[in-house]
Design an enzyme around this catalytic site. Structure first.
Site, PDB file in Angstrom:
ATOM      1  N   CYS A  47      -5.819   3.615  12.680  1.00  0.00           N
ATOM      2  CA  CYS A  47      -5.654   3.232  13.995  1.00  0.00           C
ATOM      3  C   CYS A  47      -6.381   1.566  14.805  1.00  0.00           C
ATOM      4  CB  CYS A  47      -4.966   4.146  15.359  1.00  0.00           C
ATOM      5  SG  CYS A  47      -4.959   3.357  16.411  1.00  0.00           S
ATOM      6  N   HIS A  67     -14.730   0.444  -0.921  1.00  0.00           N
ATOM      7  CA  HIS A  67     -13.130  -0.196  -0.703  1.00  0.00           C
ATOM      8  C   HIS A  67     -11.929   0.390   0.006  1.00  0.00           C
ATOM      9  CE1 HIS A  67     -14.200  -3.229  -4.137  1.00  0.00           C
ATOM     10  NE2 HIS A  67     -14.691  -3.683  -2.537  1.00  0.00           N
ATOM     11  N   SER A 124     -14.451  -4.894 -13.614  1.00  0.00           N
ATOM     12  CA  SER A 124     -14.231  -6.743 -13.647  1.00  0.00           C
ATOM     13  C   SER A 124     -15.920  -7.441 -13.775  1.00  0.00           C
ATOM     14  CB  SER A 124     -13.005  -7.136 -13.773  1.00  0.00           C
ATOM     15  OG  SER A 124     -12.951  -7.489 -12.432  1.00  0.00           O
ATOM     16  N   ASN A 139     -17.046   0.089 -20.306  1.00  0.00           N
ATOM     17  CA  ASN A 139     -15.588  -0.666 -20.169  1.00  0.00           C
ATOM     18  C   ASN A 139     -15.561  -1.301 -21.532  1.00  0.00           C
ATOM     19  OD1 ASN A 139     -14.050  -1.743 -17.761  1.00  0.00           O
ATOM     20  ND2 ASN A 139     -15.259  -4.516 -18.445  1.00  0.00           N
ATOM     21  N   TYR A 176       0.754  -1.117  -0.375  1.00  0.00           N
ATOM     22  CA  TYR A 176      -0.241  -0.050   0.178  1.00  0.00           C
ATOM     23  C   TYR A 176       1.067   0.527   0.124  1.00  0.00           C
ATOM     24  CZ  TYR A 176      -4.119  -3.119   0.320  1.00  0.00           C
ATOM     25  OH  TYR A 176      -4.807  -4.124  -0.361  1.00  0.00           O
TER      26      TYR A 176
HETATM   27  P1  OAD Z   1     -10.228  -5.059 -12.242  1.00  0.00           P
HETATM   28  O1  OAD Z   1      -8.764  -5.145 -12.546  1.00  0.00           O
HETATM   29  O2  OAD Z   1     -10.338  -6.221 -11.632  1.00  0.00           O
HETATM   30  O3  OAD Z   1     -11.193  -4.283 -13.731  1.00  0.00           O
HETATM   31  C1  OAD Z   1     -10.823  -3.321 -14.549  1.00  0.00           C
HETATM   32  C2  OAD Z   1     -12.089  -3.695 -15.783  1.00  0.00           C
HETATM   33  O4  OAD Z   1     -11.681  -2.204 -16.146  1.00  0.00           O
HETATM   34  C3  OAD Z   1     -11.783  -4.765 -16.647  1.00  0.00           C
HETATM   35  O5  OAD Z   1     -12.785  -5.473 -16.832  1.00  0.00           O
HETATM   36  C4  OAD Z   1     -10.775  -4.063 -17.654  1.00  0.00           C
HETATM   37  O6  OAD Z   1     -11.463  -4.874 -18.959  1.00  0.00           O
HETATM   38  C5  OAD Z   1     -11.395  -2.394 -17.635  1.00  0.00           C
HETATM   39  N1  OAD Z   1     -10.244  -1.420 -18.366  1.00  0.00           N
HETATM   40  C6  OAD Z   1      -8.871  -1.370 -18.037  1.00  0.00           C
HETATM   41  N2  OAD Z   1      -8.857   0.061 -18.770  1.00  0.00           N
HETATM   42  C7  OAD Z   1      -9.023   0.179 -19.535  1.00  0.00           C
HETATM   43  C8  OAD Z   1     -10.371   1.835 -19.685  1.00  0.00           C
HETATM   44  N3  OAD Z   1      -8.827   2.646 -20.158  1.00  0.00           N
HETATM   45  N4  OAD Z   1     -11.001   2.212 -19.826  1.00  0.00           N
HETATM   46  C9  OAD Z   1     -11.994   1.237 -19.451  1.00  0.00           C
HETATM   47  N5  OAD Z   1     -12.324  -0.215 -18.866  1.00  0.00           N
HETATM   48  C10 OAD Z   1     -11.103  -0.057 -18.875  1.00  0.00           C
HETATM   49  O7  OAD Z   1     -10.073  -3.597 -11.215  1.00  0.00           O
HETATM   50  P2  OAD Z   1     -11.823  -3.557 -10.117  1.00  0.00           P
HETATM   51  O8  OAD Z   1     -13.651  -4.584 -11.484  1.00  0.00           O
HETATM   52  O9  OAD Z   1     -12.353  -2.530 -10.015  1.00  0.00           O
HETATM   53  O10 OAD Z   1     -10.768  -4.867  -4.767  1.00  0.00           O
HETATM   54  O11 OAD Z   1     -11.912  -4.984  -9.365  1.00  0.00           O
HETATM   55  C11 OAD Z   1     -12.380  -5.115  -8.604  1.00  0.00           C
HETATM   56  C12 OAD Z   1     -12.004  -4.858  -6.935  1.00  0.00           C
HETATM   57  O12 OAD Z   1     -11.041  -5.894  -6.956  1.00  0.00           O
HETATM   58  C13 OAD Z   1     -11.050  -4.353  -6.737  1.00  0.00           C
HETATM   59  O13 OAD Z   1     -11.465  -2.582  -5.705  1.00  0.00           O
HETATM   60  C14 OAD Z   1      -9.654  -4.146  -5.964  1.00  0.00           C
HETATM   61  C15 OAD Z   1      -9.723  -5.624  -6.496  1.00  0.00           C
HETATM   62  O14 OAD Z   1      -9.113  -6.720  -5.258  1.00  0.00           O
HETATM   63  C16 OAD Z   1      -9.598  -4.432  -2.925  1.00  0.00           C
HETATM   64  O15 OAD Z   1      -8.860  -4.348  -2.951  1.00  0.00           O
HETATM   65  C17 OAD Z   1     -11.165  -5.247  -1.550  1.00  0.00           C
END
Ligand code: OAD
Length: 233
Positions: free
Chosen positions: A119, A111, A180, A204, A56
């Site tokens: 803390c 999230h 995703s 997306n 982080y």
């Molecule tokens: P992901 O990395 O799983 O998915 C990102 C999505 O964005 C994918 O479907 C890509 O196709 C799309 N993408 C990538 N570049 C893009 C662009 N330029 N324009 C539009 N779309 C694009 O990320 P999240 O779905 O946000 O949780 O992941 C969900 C959670 O999983 C996160 O919040 C995190 C992670 O583990 C925690 O940390 C609790």
């Protein structure tokens, strides 16, 4: 102007990709050879706090790099919220602050937030832009070695769930952007909105895990599809 009266937008890492922040699953979801899901857990933090803090700390440093700034998608959402006469709720899974930078107001960072620390001793949450180190002291109770990132880890309850559920009950349009759709509960929000009678839309890069279930979908870069979609609404 649109007939919709109550709009909920859910964003994920894809909305910030063109700001220079890597999405979670772009590189196979790995960090130093480990699955992100195995780093972002209370168990991993208990076993090796320095390792999890490093993950982080690096993400916080990256977010604060001057080249990482809000993009046209963040701006379009903030501008739409400002001009919309109905109720607009932005739910984000992102822990960056780019929506806030763009001026989004009614936002639920479900999230957590990278630029905050919590803390574990007194449960207070404070702004934090430096690395969190073993010797970092809580600004509230002064306790050392008690700070953790203000991030929801796997196995923990996301934040703001009651406000989000209420917004999902009321909305007539639900828009999912740059996610995703594999991490619950956020991955289930479109279905909840659909059951409540909302029109559902996916914006997306490519169809997500639930892509076929949306009423409408537009695929492309967030900086293009998001401004286009909201300009036409
Ligand atoms: P992901 O990395 O799983 O998915 C990102 C999505 O964005 C994918 O479907 C890509 O196709 C799309 N993408 C990538 N570049 C893009 C662009 N330029 N324009 C539009 N779309 C694009 O990320 P999240 O779905 O946000 O949780 O992941 C969900 C959670 O999983 C996160 O919040 C995190 C992670 O583990 C925690 O940390 C609790």
């Amino acid at each position: 102007m649109t007939d919709y009266k109550n709009i909920v937008v859910l964003t994920g890492a894809g909305v910030s990709a063109e700001s220079g922040l890597q999405t979670f699953r772009d590189n196979g979801g790995l960090w130093e050879g480990q699955r992100v899901e195995d780093v972002a857990t209370p168990e991993a933090f208990a076993a090796n706090p320095a390792f999890v803090q490093k993950f982080y700390n690096l993400r916080r440093q990256q977010l604060l790099t001057p080249s990482v700034t809000r993009n046209a998608a963040h701006d379009a959402l903030a501008a739409f919220e400002q001009s919309f006469l109905g109720e607009f709720t932005l739910v984000t899974q992102n822990v960056d602050n780019l929506h806030q930078q763009a001026g989004s107001k009614n936002i639920f960072p479900m999230h957590g937030e990278l630029l905050k620390a919590r803390c574990v001793s007194c449960d207070s949450v404070c702004e934090w832009s430096d690395d969190i180190l073993a010797e970092s002291a809580c600004g509230h109770c002064g306790c050392r070695a008690s700070l953790r990132p203000h991030i929801v880890w796997f196995g923990e309850m996301p934040l703001y769930m009651s406000g989000i559920e209420e917004a999902l009950e009321r909305c007539d349009l639900f828009v999912s952007i740059g996610t995703s759709s594999v991490v619950y509960p956020a991955a289930g929000f479109a279905q909840v909105a659909h059951y409540n009678g909302a029109t559902t839309v996916e914006l997306n890069l490519e169809p997500s895990a639930h892509g076929s279930k949306f009423d409408k979908a537009y695929y492309g870069l967030a900086t293009q599809v998001v401004p286009n979609f909201f300009a036409k609404l």
